[in-house]
Design an enzyme around this catalytic site. Sequence first.
Site, short mmCIF file in Angstrom:
data_model
loop_
_atom_site.label_atom_id
_atom_site.label_comp_id
_atom_site.label_asym_id
_atom_site.label_seq_id
_atom_site.Cartn_x
_atom_site.Cartn_y
_atom_site.Cartn_z
N CYS A 156 0.95 -1.30 -0.03
CA CYS A 156 0.03 -0.01 -0.07
C CYS A 156 0.68 0.98 0.12
O CYS A 156 0.36 2.18 -0.15
CB CYS A 156 -0.72 0.03 1.14
SG CYS A 156 -2.37 -1.10 0.92
N LYS A 187 0.68 3.65 -2.98
CA LYS A 187 -0.71 4.44 -3.45
C LYS A 187 -0.24 5.93 -3.80
O LYS A 187 0.87 6.48 -3.45
CB LYS A 187 -1.33 4.63 -2.04
CG LYS A 187 -2.45 3.47 -1.74
CD LYS A 187 -3.18 3.76 -0.70
CE LYS A 187 -4.15 2.48 -0.34
NZ LYS A 187 -5.34 3.14 0.73
#
Length: 336
Positions: A19, A22
Amino acid sequence: MTVSAHPRRLTGYAHGGGCACKIPPGELEAVVADLFAGDPPPDAAGELLVGLDDGDDAAVVRLADGRGIVLTTDFFTPVVDDPYDWGRIAAANALSDVYAMGGTPLVAVNLLAWPRDALPMELAREVLRGGLDVARLAGCHVAGGHSVDDPEPKYGMAVTGLVDPGRLMRNDAARPGQPLSLTKPLGLGVLNNRHKATGEVFPEAVATMATVNRWAAEAAVAAGVRAATDVTGFGLLGHLYKMARASGVTAVVDAAAVPYLAGARESLRDGYVPGGSRRNLDWVRPHTDLGRFDETEALLLADAQTSGGLLLAGEVDGAPVIGEFVKRGDRPLVIR
């Protein structure tokens, strides 16, 4: 702690990891601003309860019979070298958005990008097997999906779930006087960054990321919690800022109460900070009273997590209380 023995290090094929890859939150908000504004389709089959307005974890549509449908998708580049573990982590992360809304995952489809000329398809099978095993643990069907040939491997899921609209958890429902709880420790970003750079394996971090948020979500719904979000790429501070902003409150974090994984502080000290963590801190800094805390503590609180825990406006067994929500002050975030 061990060193990865995999002959093909999946993290070496990715420009980032998990993540932390992102798009920065400030950039993303500028891109989607007013993009979905306007009246709903005249022939829509249901009522949109949660959309893009406050950047919640998933979309929710109420059907004519009163049931709620939760829809979300999430995928990312390798965060660990073991393909089976990567599949488990990516699936747990995708399912988490449904749990963050107080829902139950119903069915998922795979999203796979694979460099078929560079990596054996047997490794792709292991990724998919890991995702399937975690989905089964969550009681969620997996029915096919979509794949593309891509120089950079990516994996995740699109998930559909069910939710009771009357027990929905959302990020704009926190109220003054409510405690702030966190269901998983922080430090995943810096540990994953260290793993990518050195090959060192952190079993506690892998186990944390592969743990589904099912039981935390069920406990929160049973306790009457109505405000929640999960902690992923925008870090604790980024996701908490979105929650406080949407709810019109100030979130006060007791830094000493925040739990961290073993090795997180040492990895930060040694310089293994994801670019996403620094971007998170830059984004929230103008909206945060850091008090006496320096850049080091702030970076840990902003550390880009992969498949992190739930942030809850309420208390559940086993989740430490790390702060409280108070009446809106000068800034939506205060660190003490």
